[in-house]
Scaffold this motif. Structure first.
Motif, PDB file in Angstrom:
ATOM      1  N   TRP A  95      57.086 203.295 -36.104  1.00  0.00           N
ATOM      2  CA  TRP A  95      57.453 201.895 -36.267  1.00  0.00           C
ATOM      3  C   TRP A  95      56.598 201.192 -37.314  1.00  0.00           C
ATOM      4  N   SER A  96      55.278 201.375 -37.231  1.00  0.00           N
ATOM      5  CA  SER A  96      54.383 200.608 -38.108  1.00  0.00           C
ATOM      6  C   SER A  96      53.318 201.458 -38.791  1.00  0.00           C
ATOM      7  N   HIS A  97      53.496 202.780 -38.792  1.00  0.00           N
ATOM      8  CA  HIS A  97      52.628 203.711 -39.521  1.00  0.00           C
ATOM      9  C   HIS A  97      51.197 203.752 -38.966  1.00  0.00           C
ATOM     10  N   ARG A  98      51.055 203.562 -37.686  1.00  0.00           N
ATOM     11  CA  ARG A  98      49.736 203.717 -37.071  1.00  0.00           C
ATOM     12  C   ARG A  98      49.459 205.204 -36.869  1.00  0.00           C
ATOM     13  N   LEU A 149      48.942 208.205 -34.983  1.00  0.00           N
ATOM     14  CA  LEU A 149      49.316 208.482 -33.597  1.00  0.00           C
ATOM     15  C   LEU A 149      48.202 209.148 -32.811  1.00  0.00           C
ATOM     16  N   ASP A 150      47.365 209.916 -33.489  1.00  0.00           N
ATOM     17  CA  ASP A 150      46.292 210.617 -32.773  1.00  0.00           C
ATOM     18  C   ASP A 150      45.199 209.673 -32.291  1.00  0.00           C
ATOM     19  N   GLU A 151      45.254 208.411 -32.716  1.00  0.00           N
ATOM     20  CA  GLU A 151      44.278 207.420 -32.265  1.00  0.00           C
ATOM     21  C   GLU A 151      44.827 206.512 -31.168  1.00  0.00           C
ATOM     22  N   LEU A 152      46.061 206.788 -30.730  1.00  0.00           N
ATOM     23  CA  LEU A 152      46.722 205.913 -29.767  1.00  0.00           C
ATOM     24  C   LEU A 152      46.815 206.556 -28.383  1.00  0.00           C
ATOM     25  N   LYS A 153      47.002 205.695 -27.386  1.00  0.00           N
ATOM     26  CA  LYS A 153      47.293 206.171 -26.040  1.00  0.00           C
ATOM     27  C   LYS A 153      48.762 206.581 -25.963  1.00  0.00           C
ATOM     28  N   LYS A 154      49.102 207.331 -24.930  1.00  0.00           N
ATOM     29  CA  LYS A 154      50.471 207.845 -24.820  1.00  0.00           C
ATOM     30  C   LYS A 154      51.515 206.743 -24.852  1.00  0.00           C
ATOM     31  N   ASP A 155      51.274 205.658 -24.146  1.00  0.00           N
ATOM     32  CA  ASP A 155      52.252 204.571 -24.129  1.00  0.00           C
ATOM     33  C   ASP A 155      52.443 203.969 -25.515  1.00  0.00           C
ATOM     34  N   ILE A 163      51.936 205.629 -28.406  1.00  0.00           N
ATOM     35  CA  ILE A 163      52.667 206.644 -29.183  1.00  0.00           C
ATOM     36  C   ILE A 163      54.152 206.535 -28.882  1.00  0.00           C
ATOM     37  N   ARG A 164      54.462 206.435 -27.593  1.00  0.00           N
ATOM     38  CA  ARG A 164      55.863 206.349 -27.162  1.00  0.00           C
ATOM     39  C   ARG A 164      56.535 205.119 -27.773  1.00  0.00           C
ATOM     40  N   GLU A 165      55.822 203.995 -27.800  1.00  0.00           N
ATOM     41  CA  GLU A 165      56.390 202.775 -28.363  1.00  0.00           C
ATOM     42  C   GLU A 165      56.626 202.922 -29.870  1.00  0.00           C
ATOM     43  N   GLU A 166      55.659 203.491 -30.587  1.00  0.00           N
ATOM     44  CA  GLU A 166      55.792 203.675 -32.040  1.00  0.00           C
ATOM     45  C   GLU A 166      57.029 204.499 -32.388  1.00  0.00           C
ATOM     46  N   ASP A 205      48.724 214.836 -27.082  1.00  0.00           N
ATOM     47  CA  ASP A 205      49.486 213.684 -26.585  1.00  0.00           C
ATOM     48  C   ASP A 205      50.695 213.397 -27.486  1.00  0.00           C
ATOM     49  N   VAL A 206      50.495 213.491 -28.799  1.00  0.00           N
ATOM     50  CA  VAL A 206      51.598 213.267 -29.733  1.00  0.00           C
ATOM     51  C   VAL A 206      52.695 214.301 -29.505  1.00  0.00           C
ATOM     52  N   SER A 207      52.290 215.552 -29.311  1.00  0.00           N
ATOM     53  CA  SER A 207      53.281 216.609 -29.083  1.00  0.00           C
ATOM     54  C   SER A 207      54.036 216.399 -27.781  1.00  0.00           C
ATOM     55  N   GLU A 208      53.309 215.970 -26.751  1.00  0.00           N
ATOM     56  CA  GLU A 208      53.946 215.762 -25.448  1.00  0.00           C
ATOM     57  C   GLU A 208      54.963 214.636 -25.495  1.00  0.00           C
ATOM     58  N   VAL A 209      54.598 213.521 -26.133  1.00  0.00           N
ATOM     59  CA  VAL A 209      55.523 212.394 -26.223  1.00  0.00           C
ATOM     60  C   VAL A 209      56.705 212.744 -27.132  1.00  0.00           C
ATOM     61  N   SER A 210      56.433 213.458 -28.219  1.00  0.00           N
ATOM     62  CA  SER A 210      57.512 213.881 -29.113  1.00  0.00           C
ATOM     63  C   SER A 210      58.522 214.743 -28.370  1.00  0.00           C
TER      64      SER A 210
END
Length: 271
Positions: free
Chosen positions: A135-138, A140-146, A148-151, A180-185
């Motif tokens: 969504w905003s180019h953050r 992802l490896d620095e984010l929490k799962k929720d 990542i899911r939102e992005e 976490d990125v792989s799991e949400v993906s």
């Protein structure tokens, strides 16, 4: 230029190259090459590829209504664009249409998909692969799962609303991923696509330099990373296409590159 300054620049360049190598390695995570994806294709995968026109054993139909491509035989390469659409994307689409070259577009949701819905629709209508670049180019490896899911979900929803289909591919900003990125993906049905060639077009407006960097890094089963939002990139594309065609390359989308295999959700793909 003073010798000490030249040395510092050389050191900085070496660090940048090393950092890129670490990034593309997916932080030590396992990756799957296009060839490996094709090799492990099951009979069901091959039948579905034929039905969907993704190629494999020369069957089905390719982008633009042309014959499908068997990348085990052809010298395939995938042209991909990140972070658009932007003001120059329509001109890029004109070039791709004239050259009969399919591409994969990893789109940014905020300020891009929402701002240019007609261009997103055109990308899909002209047979290119529409994919997710958050969504905003953050990072992802620095984010929490929720987060990542939102992005990823916001962009999935925005693209689906415009095209009627959810993307099946994503590209993480800077190529940064973790478990976490792989799991949400995987949860969202998204495979993670990295790259093998980059022009670092965010750092230059020199179209000839962008072209030469890509041509020098090009290889069979390669995935080229460019950005259609930078001033020097779109003007470089005709030269890139012409040079690589002369060298015997066939341009395909990322799904075509993997076909008759397919991109599995959560898995990381890199040439």
């Amino acid at each position: 230029m003073p010798r000490n300054r030249m040395k510092r620049k050389a050191t900085a360049a070496a660090i940048a190259v090393a950092s890129l190598a670490l990034t593309l390695g997916g932080c030590g995570m396992d990756t799957t090459s296009p060839g490996a994806a094709r090799d492990r294709a099951s009979s069901d995968d091959k039948a579905q590829a034929q039905a969907e026109g993704r190629g494999g054993a020369g069957q089905g139909r390719g982008v633009g209504g042309g014959p499908a491509v068997d990348c085990d035989k052809a010298k395939c390469i995938a042209l991909t664009f990140d972070a658009g659409p932007g003001k120059d994307t329509p001109k890029l689409l004109d070039t791709l249409k004239a050259e009969k070259v399919p591409a994969t577009f990893f789109l940014l949701g905020k300020n891009h998909v929402l701002k240019h819905p007609d261009v997103v629709r055109r990308i899909a209508d002209e047979g290119h692969e529409v994919a997710n670049h958050t969504w905003s180019h953050r990072r992802l490896d620095e984010l929490k799962k929720d987060e990542i899911r939102e992005e990823l979900s916001l962009t999935q929803n925005a693209i689906e609303k415009i095209t009627g289909s959810n993307p099946t591919l994503m590209r993480p900003p800077q190529g940064r991923i973790n478990d976490d990125v792989s799991e949400v993906s995987k949860e969202l049905g998204l495979a993670q696509i990295l790259w093998s060639a980059t022009a670092k077009d965010y750092s230059t407006t020199d179209s000839e330099l962008i072209k030469s960097r890509i041509v020098d890094q090009a290889g069979r089963d390669g995935i080229i990373l460019l950005h259609d939002i930078y001033d020097g990139t779109v003007p470089a594309v005709p030269g890139i296409i012409n040079e690589l065609k002369e060298r015997g390359y066939t341009f395909v989308t990322v799904p075509q590159l993997l076909s008759p295999g397919r991109a599995n959700p959560g898995e990381v793909y890199r040439p």
